[in-house]
Scaffold this active site. Structure first.
Site, mmCIF file in Angstrom:
data_model
loop_
_atom_site.group_PDB
_atom_site.id
_atom_site.type_symbol
_atom_site.label_atom_id
_atom_site.label_comp_id
_atom_site.label_asym_id
_atom_site.label_seq_id
_atom_site.Cartn_x
_atom_site.Cartn_y
_atom_site.Cartn_z
ATOM 1 C CG HIS A 84 -4.982 5.379 -0.863
ATOM 2 N ND1 HIS A 84 -6.065 4.655 -1.327
ATOM 3 C CD2 HIS A 84 -4.060 4.455 -0.503
ATOM 4 C CE1 HIS A 84 -5.789 3.363 -1.263
ATOM 5 N NE2 HIS A 84 -4.564 3.216 -0.766
ATOM 6 N N GLY A 136 0.465 -3.983 4.394
ATOM 7 C CA GLY A 136 1.184 -5.257 4.409
ATOM 8 C C GLY A 136 0.412 -6.380 5.069
ATOM 9 N N GLY A 137 1.182 -7.355 5.566
ATOM 10 C CA GLY A 137 0.594 -8.531 6.192
ATOM 11 C C GLY A 137 0.316 -9.669 5.238
ATOM 12 C CD GLU A 138 -1.210 -8.006 0.489
ATOM 13 O OE1 GLU A 138 -0.722 -8.400 -0.576
ATOM 14 O OE2 GLU A 138 -1.785 -6.910 0.618
ATOM 15 C CE1 TYR A 192 -6.919 -3.328 -0.084
ATOM 16 C CE2 TYR A 192 -6.434 -5.560 -0.840
ATOM 17 C CZ TYR A 192 -6.104 -4.222 -0.774
ATOM 18 O OH TYR A 192 -4.967 -3.782 -1.388
ATOM 19 C CG ASP A 232 -1.088 2.427 -1.838
ATOM 20 O OD1 ASP A 232 -1.699 2.259 -0.764
ATOM 21 O OD2 ASP A 232 -0.799 1.482 -2.604
ATOM 22 C CB SER A 256 3.711 -4.204 1.815
ATOM 23 O OG SER A 256 2.510 -4.780 1.330
#
Length: 384
Positions: free
Chosen positions: A61, A68-70, A130, A281, A285
């Site tokens: 993973h 990120g990008g949130e 997602y 992971d 981010s």
């Protein structure tokens, strides 16, 4: 060149005792006692006295193109460099997308995996992201898995998270069908790798799916299951019924369990360790309590394993299985990977026994870290 590892304490990950290992080209050719170099041509002898030899770690993973990008465009995490992976003792990665499948895509993920492979790493990827319907290259999960060599499954499909598209059980069944069918057609793992958030339902969508279908429970790999205590104990029950559970390195929230804590509790509850894996992971981010965000480090995977062994005194074989043999079996690469055995790939980690630090990393018979020094950097890392 041949490589002969001498006098190391070998964990396959089962304890083998002090052994020599002969690597020819990219394969382990022989494991035995007192293998002589006298009759070998062009051989590098590596003294492994006072060192542990084990399989290279598998990180199933990893956000190789950046998560990120949130928090807007500025929060998009850059692509990862080869060195950041190697210093964690990782020799095989499975790359994936997360929340952002708009400014990042599977085509870019595949290209990055191929680039890391050219730099010396073993790489695979999941198709998907997602959301459901999920990102693909060909337009269908089954086609991606069947026709594209590096794609071994689909993920990370998000459930129980406000960032999830909240797939119904019917939608999850369709994803499971395409993953399983693609895996059968291409003789691959065909797994469904699932992001489980902090939402109220936890693992219930997957439990309901398994209970109301004929799909094998072991084709699902839910992850982040140590992020909060309710989810963790739900995961233990899932494992008791034959399910796979994956913990995330670096978990340090007040509501969750760190990997060392989680593994101690798993053993206390007598959960079969074969059901358990740990992944990083990495390069995703991490929200900061002070505002802004940090980037998850792949190196935290090795650090958590190190703490389990040195500080918590958990059996070395037990801990190693979570990032070697178990992970290889999960993505159906065993016994090619995840084990020290004659005929297996020459992906080997040499660890200093005294402080459990990385001495050398060998990938496919090629030494990429030697005596703690990175000897092979990524293409653009050489420009820095």
């Amino acid at each position: 060149m041949l490589k002969l590892l001498k006098n190391g304490e070998c964990y396959a990950p089962e304890f083998l005792g002090n052994k020599d290992i002969l690597v020819i080209s990219n394969k382990i050719y022989k494991i035995g006692e007192n293998i002589l170099a006298d009759n070998l041509i062009d051989v590098e002898v590596i003294d492994c006295a006072d060192k542990i030899i084990c399989p290279g770690f598998i990180d199933q993973h990893l956000h190789i193109t950046g998560g990120g990008g949130e928090e807007g465009f500025i929060s998009r995490v850059p692509e990862i460099g080869l060195s950041d992976i190697l210093i964690a003792g990782v020799t095989t990665v499975v790359g994936l997308l997360g929340f952002d499948s708009i400014t990042k895509n599977i085509e870019g993920l595949l290209a990055k995996a191929k680039a890391l492979e050219q730099e010396g790493l073993n790489t695979y990827i999941y198709t998907g992201s997602y959301e459901v319907p999920t990102a693909t290259i060909t337009g269908k999960i089954i086609k991606d898995i069947t026709l594209i060599d590096k794609i071994i499954g689909v993920g990370e499909i998000a459930i129980s998270d406000y960032r999830s598209s909240h797939p119904t059980i019917g939608m999850l069944k369709e994803i499971a069908f395409e993953a399983k069918a693609g895996g059968l057609l291409a003789n691959k793992a065909g797994i469904v790798h699932i992001h489980v958030g902090d939402g109220k339902n936890g693992l219930r969508p997957i439990i309901e799916l398994v209970e109301n279908s004929d799909y094998p429970v072991d084709m699902f790999v839910p992850t982040h299951l140590n992020r909060n205590k309710n989810l963790f104990y739900q995961a233990l029950e899932f494992a008791k019924k034959g399910g796979n559970i994956d913990f995330t390195a670096g978990e340090n929230s007040e509501n969750g369990y760190s990997v060392p804590d989680a593994l101690e509790l798993v053993l206390k509850e007598k959960i079969p360790i074969e059901r358990v894996t740990v992944s990083s992971d990495g390069n995703g981010s991490i929200p900061s309590k002070e505002g802004g965000a940090a980037v998850g480090k792949v190196s935290q995977l090795f650090e958590d394993i190190r703490i389990c062994i040195l500080e918590r005194k958990i059996d070395l074989t037990t801990v190693l299985k979570t990032v070697t043999e178990n992970a290889a079996k999960r993505i159906r690469l065993y016994p090619q990977k995840g084990v020290l055995a004659e005929g297996s790939d020459g992906d080997i980690l040499i660890i200093n026994k005294q402080d459990f630090s990385i001495n050398s990393v060998i990938v496919g018979g090629q030494k990429l870290i030697d005596n703690g020094n990175i000897v092979k950097k990524g293409f653009y890392e050489n420009c820095q």
